[in-house]
Design a protein around this motif. Structure first.
Motif, PDB file in Angstrom:
ATOM      1  N   TRP A 299      11.596  33.043  53.487  1.00 37.38           N
ATOM      2  CA  TRP A 299      11.839  31.745  54.103  1.00 37.38           C
ATOM      3  C   TRP A 299      13.284  31.311  53.885  1.00 37.38           C
ATOM      4  CZ3 TRP A 299      12.501  26.839  51.502  1.00 37.38           C
ATOM      5  CH2 TRP A 299      12.562  25.747  52.382  1.00 37.38           C
ATOM      6  N   LEU A 300      13.789  31.566  52.662  1.00 34.58           N
ATOM      7  CA  LEU A 300      15.164  31.194  52.355  1.00 34.58           C
ATOM      8  C   LEU A 300      16.178  32.114  53.039  1.00 34.58           C
ATOM      9  CD1 LEU A 300      14.737  30.450  48.540  1.00 34.58           C
ATOM     10  CD2 LEU A 300      15.089  28.764  50.347  1.00 34.58           C
ATOM     11  N   GLU A 301      15.752  33.315  53.371  1.00 30.26           N
ATOM     12  CA  GLU A 301      16.660  34.266  54.025  1.00 30.26           C
ATOM     13  C   GLU A 301      16.579  34.202  55.548  1.00 30.26           C
ATOM     14  OE1 GLU A 301      15.493  37.951  52.271  1.00 30.26           O
ATOM     15  OE2 GLU A 301      16.882  37.741  50.561  1.00 30.26           O
ATOM     16  N   ASN A 302      15.664  33.371  56.064  1.00 32.15           N
ATOM     17  CA  ASN A 302      15.531  33.227  57.521  1.00 32.15           C
ATOM     18  C   ASN A 302      16.750  32.492  58.078  1.00 32.15           C
ATOM     19  OD1 ASN A 302      14.660  32.972  60.134  1.00 32.15           O
ATOM     20  ND2 ASN A 302      13.159  31.382  59.703  1.00 32.15           N
ATOM     21  N   ARG A 303      17.414  33.095  59.009  1.00 30.75           N
ATOM     22  CA  ARG A 303      18.628  32.513  59.589  1.00 30.75           C
ATOM     23  C   ARG A 303      18.443  32.213  61.083  1.00 30.75           C
ATOM     24  NH1 ARG A 303      19.133  32.266  54.931  1.00 30.75           N
ATOM     25  NH2 ARG A 303      20.937  32.844  53.627  1.00 30.75           N
ATOM     26  N   THR A 304      17.231  31.822  61.466  1.00 33.95           N
ATOM     27  CA  THR A 304      16.977  31.452  62.863  1.00 33.95           C
ATOM     28  C   THR A 304      17.761  30.186  63.196  1.00 33.95           C
ATOM     29  OG1 THR A 304      14.752  32.395  62.760  1.00 33.95           O
ATOM     30  CG2 THR A 304      15.211  30.847  64.559  1.00 33.95           C
ATOM     31  N   GLN A 305      18.640  30.294  64.212  1.00 35.84           N
ATOM     32  CA  GLN A 305      19.501  29.164  64.552  1.00 35.84           C
ATOM     33  C   GLN A 305      18.742  28.118  65.373  1.00 35.84           C
ATOM     34  OE1 GLN A 305      22.727  31.125  66.569  1.00 35.84           O
ATOM     35  NE2 GLN A 305      23.866  31.465  64.667  1.00 35.84           N
ATOM     36  N   GLU A 306      19.149  26.864  65.182  1.00 31.25           N
ATOM     37  CA  GLU A 306      18.591  25.772  65.963  1.00 31.25           C
ATOM     38  C   GLU A 306      19.590  25.335  67.021  1.00 31.25           C
ATOM     39  OE1 GLU A 306      15.597  24.877  65.701  1.00 31.25           O
ATOM     40  OE2 GLU A 306      15.066  25.903  63.834  1.00 31.25           O
ATOM     41  N   LYS A 307      19.115  24.518  67.980  1.00 31.67           N
ATOM     42  CA  LYS A 307      19.961  24.147  69.102  1.00 31.67           C
ATOM     43  C   LYS A 307      20.794  22.905  68.830  1.00 31.67           C
ATOM     44  CE  LYS A 307      16.836  26.121  72.557  1.00 31.67           C
ATOM     45  NZ  LYS A 307      15.992  25.852  73.760  1.00 31.67           N
ATOM     46  N   THR A 308      20.275  22.017  67.969  1.00 31.27           N
ATOM     47  CA  THR A 308      20.961  20.748  67.761  1.00 31.27           C
ATOM     48  C   THR A 308      21.130  20.447  66.280  1.00 31.27           C
ATOM     49  OG1 THR A 308      18.929  19.437  67.690  1.00 31.27           O
ATOM     50  CG2 THR A 308      19.881  19.867  69.876  1.00 31.27           C
ATOM     51  N   VAL A 309      22.030  19.501  66.011  1.00 29.93           N
ATOM     52  CA  VAL A 309      22.247  19.042  64.636  1.00 29.93           C
ATOM     53  C   VAL A 309      20.972  18.442  64.073  1.00 29.93           C
ATOM     54  CG1 VAL A 309      23.490  17.380  63.207  1.00 29.93           C
ATOM     55  CG2 VAL A 309      24.727  18.679  64.942  1.00 29.93           C
ATOM     56  N   ASN A 310      20.244  17.682  64.873  1.00 31.05           N
ATOM     57  CA  ASN A 310      18.998  17.071  64.409  1.00 31.05           C
ATOM     58  C   ASN A 310      17.990  18.130  63.962  1.00 31.05           C
ATOM     59  OD1 ASN A 310      19.897  14.489  64.834  1.00 31.05           O
ATOM     60  ND2 ASN A 310      19.043  14.327  66.896  1.00 31.05           N
ATOM     61  N   ASP A 311      17.919  19.229  64.725  1.00 28.17           N
ATOM     62  CA  ASP A 311      16.991  20.304  64.352  1.00 28.17           C
ATOM     63  C   ASP A 311      17.390  20.917  63.015  1.00 28.17           C
ATOM     64  OD1 ASP A 311      15.556  19.898  66.645  1.00 28.17           O
ATOM     65  OD2 ASP A 311      16.612  21.443  67.797  1.00 28.17           O
ATOM     66  N   MET A 312      18.696  21.121  62.803  1.00 30.16           N
ATOM     67  CA  MET A 312      19.152  21.696  61.536  1.00 30.16           C
ATOM     68  C   MET A 312      18.967  20.712  60.390  1.00 30.16           C
ATOM     69  SD  MET A 312      19.838  24.810  61.682  1.00 30.16           S
ATOM     70  CE  MET A 312      20.393  24.904  59.991  1.00 30.16           C
ATOM     71  N   GLN A 462      35.000  28.971  76.715  1.00 31.33           N
ATOM     72  CA  GLN A 462      35.095  30.231  75.962  1.00 31.33           C
ATOM     73  C   GLN A 462      34.742  30.008  74.486  1.00 31.33           C
ATOM     74  OE1 GLN A 462      38.880  32.198  76.274  1.00 31.33           O
ATOM     75  NE2 GLN A 462      38.319  33.836  74.861  1.00 31.33           N
ATOM     76  N   GLU A 463      35.222  28.891  73.892  1.00 32.61           N
ATOM     77  CA  GLU A 463      34.912  28.599  72.492  1.00 32.61           C
ATOM     78  C   GLU A 463      33.421  28.329  72.305  1.00 32.61           C
ATOM     79  OE1 GLU A 463      36.476  25.829  68.784  1.00 32.61           O
ATOM     80  OE2 GLU A 463      37.329  25.544  70.784  1.00 32.61           O
ATOM     81  N   LEU A 464      32.812  27.635  73.279  1.00 34.01           N
ATOM     82  CA  LEU A 464      31.372  27.413  73.210  1.00 34.01           C
ATOM     83  C   LEU A 464      30.609  28.725  73.228  1.00 34.01           C
ATOM     84  CD1 LEU A 464      31.026  24.332  75.589  1.00 34.01           C
ATOM     85  CD2 LEU A 464      30.493  24.368  73.149  1.00 34.01           C
ATOM     86  N   ASN A 465      31.091  29.676  74.019  1.00 34.02           N
ATOM     87  CA  ASN A 465      30.463  31.000  74.045  1.00 34.02           C
ATOM     88  C   ASN A 465      30.643  31.713  72.718  1.00 34.02           C
ATOM     89  OD1 ASN A 465      29.356  32.017  76.868  1.00 34.02           O
ATOM     90  ND2 ASN A 465      31.065  30.629  77.301  1.00 34.02           N
ATOM     91  N   GLU A 466      31.834  31.630  72.152  1.00 33.43           N
ATOM     92  CA  GLU A 466      32.109  32.306  70.881  1.00 33.43           C
ATOM     93  C   GLU A 466      31.286  31.711  69.740  1.00 33.43           C
ATOM     94  OE1 GLU A 466      36.278  31.845  70.518  1.00 33.43           O
ATOM     95  OE2 GLU A 466      36.777  33.517  71.867  1.00 33.43           O
ATOM     96  N   LEU A 467      31.015  30.393  69.794  1.00 33.42           N
ATOM     97  CA  LEU A 467      30.219  29.731  68.759  1.00 33.42           C
ATOM     98  C   LEU A 467      28.721  29.774  69.065  1.00 33.42           C
ATOM     99  CD1 LEU A 467      32.435  26.602  68.001  1.00 33.42           C
ATOM    100  CD2 LEU A 467      32.168  28.648  66.606  1.00 33.42           C
ATOM    101  N   ASP A 468      28.371  30.543  70.092  1.00 35.03           N
ATOM    102  CA  ASP A 468      26.960  30.796  70.423  1.00 35.03           C
ATOM    103  C   ASP A 468      26.232  29.504  70.786  1.00 35.03           C
ATOM    104  OD1 ASP A 468      24.815  32.425  70.878  1.00 35.03           O
ATOM    105  OD2 ASP A 468      24.118  32.422  68.800  1.00 35.03           O
ATOM    106  N   TYR A 469      26.832  28.732  71.671  1.00 30.20           N
ATOM    107  CA  TYR A 469      26.212  27.493  72.144  1.00 30.20           C
ATOM    108  C   TYR A 469      24.946  27.826  72.915  1.00 30.20           C
ATOM    109  CZ  TYR A 469      25.733  22.928  74.448  1.00 30.20           C
ATOM    110  OH  TYR A 469      25.261  21.724  74.903  1.00 30.20           O
ATOM    111  N   TYR A 470      23.870  27.079  72.607  1.00 32.22           N
ATOM    112  CA  TYR A 470      22.581  27.441  73.174  1.00 32.22           C
ATOM    113  C   TYR A 470      22.544  27.291  74.691  1.00 32.22           C
ATOM    114  CZ  TYR A 470      21.189  22.573  74.036  1.00 32.22           C
ATOM    115  OH  TYR A 470      21.093  21.291  74.529  1.00 32.22           O
ATOM    116  N   ASP A 471      23.362  26.361  75.259  1.00 28.92           N
ATOM    117  CA  ASP A 471      23.350  26.128  76.713  1.00 28.92           C
ATOM    118  C   ASP A 471      24.597  26.697  77.361  1.00 28.92           C
ATOM    119  OD1 ASP A 471      22.172  25.231  79.028  1.00 28.92           O
ATOM    120  OD2 ASP A 471      22.982  23.197  78.881  1.00 28.92           O
TER     121      ASP A 471
END
Length: 826
Positions: A299-312, A462-471
């Motif tokens: 659970w602590l090693e799970n690195r599943t990314q969330e879409k928003t700050v609220n989710d994180m 391009q920066e949004l793509n590099e930072l893996d933006y969900y949309d």
């Protein structure tokens, strides 16, 4: 008159002083004095007859001291100084003094009993002296479980008569008045001599006489009491009853030997069962803790990314719940596990058992390793959450910026394609075309100025793509549409310019045809062109976006003021956290240093130390609200997305670990003292010896728990030498090979070297007694001699006996006994 006192101060003398302080006033009761005369006379004769003599009158026959000295030689098995055979008073006094001196040499204090009184035939003093002799030689050495002397004899009677109805032995007077207790004692050891079920509680005289006659006839115990005297006395004489009952104890010494053997076995088995239960508990708790760690780490090693700050932030809240709710009980379990392990090892050493080796993967070191991995995963997870919150915060800001710039750009380009593709120049005059051309040149300048905005939009995308933006897909589509439209606008702009320039040339040629006309109409034409230029300039200069930009200035000022307020609030949160963190950090460090000093400098008895440590632990635990306050500040810090704090060097994680170490250290120190108490009580170590051991240990302990080299120096100082001897000792004090020695292990070793403990050979000898000297024992014998649970414990674990003399159902008690103490005793 001379007071005789013991020349040594043995532990037994204290009890003898208590028992010897007999109430002489009670002897004024003729009934009591009569019972004592008869009982004490019979008791003395039971020993004197071994030398072919006896007494008739207890106060007369001991006056010359000769039979008194003879009595002492018989019951003690030692020779006294040669008596004086003269008939004079001085000879008699000297003989009695020799007897009294011998009694005193056995650790007995004779208060106010002088030789002159015995020589003078003082009945009260003579009875008191005989009672003292009975106590010392017939009762004092009786030992049952943890009790001795009178209490031991009483406990023996209680144990023996417990199964019998209408018998409840609570003392040595009223409990024996109905005679059933005497009969129960005989029946318990010789059921063939007594028909216990035929006895009636309401017939005490018959019961008493039955027991006295059977004892005299079959057990060689002379009749020391009269049934009528006991029944007729309101309260039978305690000393007379005790004296008579002690004869039963010694008469059944063979049975007592078996009982002693059974007691030893029961004690050993009880220790073993307790140790096994502790081992099972340790294994269970270790397994559960390791399983929890095993489940938690993924659970602590799970690195599943969330879409928003609220989710994180929701994940952050889950992690905070884990740290504050779910983990603290596991910290306590880990601490308890270590304490249980140390206590178990202490008990095993004290009972001469081999060290406990947990199953593979469940050592304390394994658990510490897993815990270290867990804490590493915690640190990584928390850092990842904060990094993700920063990333998502940056992404949301970039996405908002992207859409804002895209909207502005799209608003600007709205209608531009229609403007660029219109054919207005086809019906325009030369001056109109020139005006259109100037207007187009102004548009080209505006278009060039918008090139930076398009590039910024593309860069943000391009920066949004590099930072893996969900949309990223919608961002890329919008960006592509803007870029495509930009290219189209460029092409249309170039095409319109060419068309305008071509039309201009055509109209200039036509204009030359009207040159003459133009010259004549110059004033009018000039006026017209001027007017048209003014109109065109108004059209070109009007820039709504620039006017709108001017309106944005106060809006931006408002936004900046809001950001300033936010940063001021954040700085206040930083300062609050830092102030509390610096206070808590200093407290933890100070307490850790205090505990280190306390563990070395503890004074007073172990119980005093334990009480002080527990009070100290309560004081530390009372600081918990300060930790909770700090946790609250930390929560506000995280919710405000504050990632740095220039006001303190402490992090929340650092302080959490420090607090857990503080609680664990004080709990471990308390456990060390508790184990020292176990060792002291089990080995009989004095407080002075403990101080001496602690001083030697601390002298060589450079850090908490000396290394093998430091411990070797300590051993050399105590007289041990040689590598093989050192290796032997290290295998005892550090069975798990950790490389360090605890003080508890050190005192266990020192006490083990100087005191006796139960051994496999002693347990084998005890089983041999129960087995009537056979090399095997049967289940029936075990069930007869041992309590049910311990009998079944042995039966379940003893292997079948395979010797030549084996019988069906024979069990091997020898291998079982050696297994209790480990293979080293085989």
């Amino acid at each position: 008159m001379v007071d005789y006192h013991a020349s040594n101060n043995q532990s037994s003398s204290g009890h003898m002083e208590q028992e010897n302080d007999w109430d002489r006033d009670l002897l004024l009761d003729p009934a009591w004095e009569k019972q004592q005369r008869k009982t004490f006379t019979a008791w003395c004769n039971s020993h004197l007859r071994k030398s072919g003599t006896q007494i008739e009158n207890i106060e007369e026959d001991f006056r010359d001291g000769l039979k008194l000295m003879l009595l002492l030689e018989v019951i003690a098995g030692e020779r006294l100084p040669k008596p004086e055979r003269g008939k004079m008073r001085v000879h008699k006094i000297n003989n009695v003094n020799k007897a009294l001196d011998f009694i005193a040499s056995k650790g007995v204090k004779l208060v106010s009993i002088g030789a002159e009184e015995i020589v003078d035939g003082n009945a009260k003093m003579t009875l008191g002296m005989i009672w003292t002799i009975i106590l010392r030689f017939a009762i004092q050495d009786i030992s049952v479980e943890e009790t001795s002397a009178k209490e031991g004899l009483l406990l023996w009677c209680q144990r023996k008569t417990a199964p019998y109805k209408n018998v409840n032995v609570q003392n040595f007077h009223m409990s024996w008045k109905d005679g059933l207790a005497f009969n129960a004692l005989i029946h318990r050891h010789r059921p063939d001599l007594i028909d216990y079920d035929s006895l009636r509680k309401d017939d005490p005289v018959t019961n008493l006489n039955n027991a006295f006659e059977v004892a005299e006839k079959h057990l060689d115990i002379p009749k020391m009491l009269d049934a009528e005297d006991i029944v007729g006395t309101l309260r039978p004489d305690e000393k007379a009853i005790m004296t008579y009952v002690s004869c039963f104890y010694h008469a059944f010494s063979g049975a007592q030997k078996a009982e002693t053997a059974a007691n030893r076995i029961c004690k050993v088995l009880a220790v073993n069962q307790e140790n096994e239960q502790m081992m099972e508990d340790y294994e269970k708790l270790a397994s559960e803790l390791l399983e929890w760690i095993r489940r938690t780490i993924p659970w602590l090693e799970n690195r599943t990314q969330e879409k928003t700050v609220n989710d994180m932030q929701a994940k952050q809240e889950d992690f905070r719940d884990y740290r504050c709710v779910h983990k603290p009980p596991k910290v306590q379990e880990k601490c308890q596990l270590e304490i249980s392990f140390n206590t178990l090892q202490t008990k095993l050493r004290l009972s001469n058992r081999p060290a406990f080796m947990p199953s593979e993967g469940r050592m304390v070191s394994d658990i510490n390793g897993a815990w270290h991995t867990l804490e590493g995963a915690e640190k990584g997870y928390e850092e990842w959450i904060l990094s993700e919150i920063r990333r998502l915060e940056r992404l949301e800001h970039l996405a908002e910026k992207f859409h804002q710039k895209a909207a502005i750009h799209e608003s600007w380009t709205d209608g531009k394609e229609a403007m660029l593709t219109q054919k207005d120049y086809e019906t325009s005059t030369l001056s109109e075309v020139k005006a259109l051309l100037r207007k187009h040149e102004a548009f080209e300048s505006d278009l060039a100025a918008h090139q930076d905005r398009v590039e910024q939009i593309a860069a943000i995308a391009q920066e949004l793509n590099e930072l893996d933006y969900y949309d990223s897909a919608s961002v890329n589509a919008r960006c592509q549409k803007i870029c495509d439209q930009w290219d189209t606008l460029g092409a249309f702009t170039h095409g319109r310019k060419e068309s305008l320039e071509r039309t201009e040339k055509q109209l200039e040629s036509i204009d030359e045809l009207y040159l003459e006309y133009a010259k004549r109409a110059a004033p009018f034409n000039n006026w017209m062109e001027g007017a048209m230029e003014d109109l065109q300039d108004m059209f070109i200069v009007h820039n709504i976006e620039e006017i709108q930009a001017m309106d944005m200035v106060p809006l931006r000022d408002t936004a900046l003021q809001g950001e300033l307020n936010k940063q001021n609030s954040n700085d206040t949160l930083r300062a609050k956290f830092a102030t509390q963190a610096n206070t808590v950090g200093a407290y933890i460090q100070a307490k850790m240093e205090e505990i280190g000093r306390i563990s070395i400098e503890m004074n007073g008895t172990l119980e005093d130390q334990l009480t002080s440590l527990k009070e100290y632990q309560k004081t530390i635990m009372s600081y918990m609200p300060e930790i909770n306050t700090l946790e609250g500040y930390h929560q506000h810090i995280q919710e405000a997305l504050i990632f740095d704090n220039q006001y303190t060097s402490y992090s929340m994680e650092h302080l959490r670990v420090g607090w857990e170490q503080l609680l664990t250290t004080i709990a471990r120190t308390i456990n060390e003292v508790e184990n020292q108490i176990l060792t002291r009580d089990a080995k009989g170590i004095s407080q002075e010896q403990l101080y001496e051991y602690r001083a030697s240990f601390n002298h060589f302990d450079k850090v908490r728990g000396p290394s093998s080299g430091e411990f070797k120096a300590c051993l050399i100082s105590l007289g041990y030498d040689g590598d093989s001897e050192f290796a032997r000792i290290m295998s005892i004090v550090d069975p798990n090979g950790s490389g360090a020695v605890t003080f508890q292990a050190f005192i266990d070793f020192m006490s083990r070297e100087t005191t006796d403990t139960d051994t496999a050979d002693q347990v084998i000898a005890s089983f041999k007694i129960l087995a009537a000297d056979k090399t095997f024992i049967t289940a029936e014998e075990l069930r007869r001699e041992l309590p049910p649970d311990q009998a079944e414990y042995c039966i379940a674990r003893m292997a079948p006996y395979v010797g030549a003399d084996a019988v069906p159902g024979a069990l091997d008690y020898m291998s079982f006994s050696t297994a209790l103490y480990g293979e080293s005793d085989l």
